[in-house]
Scaffold this active site. Sequence first.
Site, PDB file in Angstrom:
ATOM      1  N   GLY A 232       0.790  -1.221   0.000  1.00 41.28           N
ATOM      2  CA  GLY A 232       0.000   0.000   0.000  1.00 41.28           C
ATOM      3  C   GLY A 232       0.820   1.268   0.000  1.00 41.28           C
ATOM      4  O   GLY A 232       0.298   2.348  -0.283  1.00 41.28           O
ATOM      5  N   ARG A 233       2.106   1.162   0.307  1.00 39.43           N
ATOM      6  CA  ARG A 233       2.970   2.350   0.305  1.00 39.43           C
ATOM      7  C   ARG A 233       4.407   1.986  -0.051  1.00 39.43           C
ATOM      8  O   ARG A 233       5.337   2.702   0.287  1.00 39.43           O
ATOM      9  CB  ARG A 233       2.942   3.010   1.679  1.00 39.43           C
ATOM     10  CG  ARG A 233       3.381   2.060   2.782  1.00 39.43           C
ATOM     11  CD  ARG A 233       3.398   2.734   4.102  1.00 39.43           C
ATOM     12  NE  ARG A 233       3.631   1.754   5.151  1.00 39.43           N
ATOM     13  CZ  ARG A 233       3.549   2.031   6.434  1.00 39.43           C
ATOM     14  NH1 ARG A 233       3.242   3.239   6.803  1.00 39.43           N
ATOM     15  NH2 ARG A 233       3.772   1.102   7.332  1.00 39.43           N
TER      16      ARG A 233
ATOM     17  N   ASP B 164       1.010 -11.566   6.570  1.00 40.55           N
ATOM     18  CA  ASP B 164       1.531 -10.714   5.497  1.00 40.55           C
ATOM     19  C   ASP B 164       2.874 -10.107   5.861  1.00 40.55           C
ATOM     20  O   ASP B 164       3.533  -9.510   4.994  1.00 40.55           O
ATOM     21  CB  ASP B 164       0.524  -9.615   5.137  1.00 40.55           C
ATOM     22  CG  ASP B 164       0.117  -8.785   6.344  1.00 40.55           C
ATOM     23  OD1 ASP B 164      -0.547  -9.346   7.237  1.00 40.55           O
ATOM     24  OD2 ASP B 164       0.444  -7.589   6.395  1.00 40.55           O
ATOM     25  N   ASN B 165       3.303 -10.256   7.099  1.00 38.60           N
ATOM     26  CA  ASN B 165       4.611  -9.771   7.527  1.00 38.60           C
ATOM     27  C   ASN B 165       5.599 -10.914   7.754  1.00 38.60           C
ATOM     28  O   ASN B 165       6.640 -10.716   8.380  1.00 38.60           O
ATOM     29  CB  ASN B 165       4.494  -8.957   8.816  1.00 38.60           C
ATOM     30  CG  ASN B 165       3.707  -7.679   8.628  1.00 38.60           C
ATOM     31  OD1 ASN B 165       3.648  -7.139   7.527  1.00 38.60           O
ATOM     32  ND2 ASN B 165       3.083  -7.196   9.682  1.00 38.60           N
TER      33      ASN B 165
END
Length: 475
Positions: free
Chosen positions: A84-85, A240-241
């Site tokens: 997202g970034r 997701d990490n």
Amino acid sequence: MKLINTFAAELPWACEPVAPQPLANARLLHLNRPLLAELGLAGVTDADWLACCGEANPLPGMEPVAQVYAGHQFGGYSPRLGDGRALLLGQQRTPGGGLWDLHLKGAGKTPFSRFGDGRAVLRSSIREYLASEALHALDIPTTRALVLVGSDEPVYRETVETGATVLRTAPSHIRFGQFEYFAWSGQGARIPALIDYLLRHHFPELESGAELFAEVVRRTARLIAKWQAVGFTHGVMNTDNMSILGLTLDYGPYGFIDGYEPDFVCNHTDSGGRYALSQQPAVGYWNLQKLAQALADHVDGEALAAALGQYEHHLMLHYSERMRGKLGLTQWEEDDPSLFRQMFQQLAADRVDYHLFLRRLALLEPSGPWPAPLLALLPDAGSWQGWLTSYRERLAREGEDSGSRRARMNQLNPKYVLRNALAQQVIDAAERGDMAPFERLYAALQHPYAEQSEFEDLATPHPSWYQGEALSCSS
């Protein structure tokens, strides 16, 4: 530079092309020059790095993309997350033949930003830069930091902060969540291609998805064992990490413990303590189960179960080896678990500084008084007499001279640790435009086990003025 773009070229359905967005009045704050040289990037100028990481001018050969993935966040499934970034700018072929991602965090909005602004702030960027390099120096697998850029761009979090970017690198940023996304979005047919990509580019010694999963289990177990031994809490161990390569990935509200606290929580949004220090081994297993479920239609179920069944063995083997080394022990004795357990119980009861205790324990001699620097850490030295006596007797059975033992212990027990209080001091100065404290702390953390007299003030216990142990996810 020898940039290539295997991920974007071979897995175009796993990412979206995105152009980075410039920061207002971007300025170069730090370059990791030794690592740039190691990757074959020393010839890129400072001006080019500023243009690439702050002014939205990618270097020749870069094809920026945002990767898509899903993930279990605090136990609940989020079906579409993604970068997202952050943008995968390209991949560098190193002089040694390795393939390393160049991944820019804070580059602006992407199709996966949802309601976010796509930015990172100086505070979190400094924390990620320092932490990734600190863990690397501690021999803990991690992404690395290459470039830090600051700006005057206003970014709105709990307060108004300034935007920044970090260019980070790793052989791959592929996560558990990428497999989950394709498994549960009706695109399971994509998973064999993702497995094949990993086998060809990152695990050429392996031959199948089953072998790949078994290796991911081993690497995850080793990583978490090292986190536990050094007292590092990730803070947001969502799937997701979690790195397929077994790397520490996505630094958010992480924390090294100061006074020993087994249930230490560094993320103030983690009100239930899901990702507390003591829970990390169990969460690692839970996350691997979710990865196994995503692979179930493409990898033999018995092979997945067998690999999962080895997780605890791998974790305890590496953790016990690490902790024996930290206590100066080279041999295994049946009563060692009891000796360790009693030490941890006493550390927790007295909230003794974990890192300095183990460092100063190396000062213990075969006979005579207990070391004064060690006793200075203990609020009630009398309550430690029994354990210290048992420990001294245990060392005597090893038969090693104290000088050799001390040297070995000092190579496993860091004197310099990235405490949150130290990071906050650096952040406060950087937000005033003063990067000198950052440079000094960065230099000390490059050699965490060495005696560095010029940095003695950075090897002190948790200061009483710092009360902000639990941190925010916002960055």
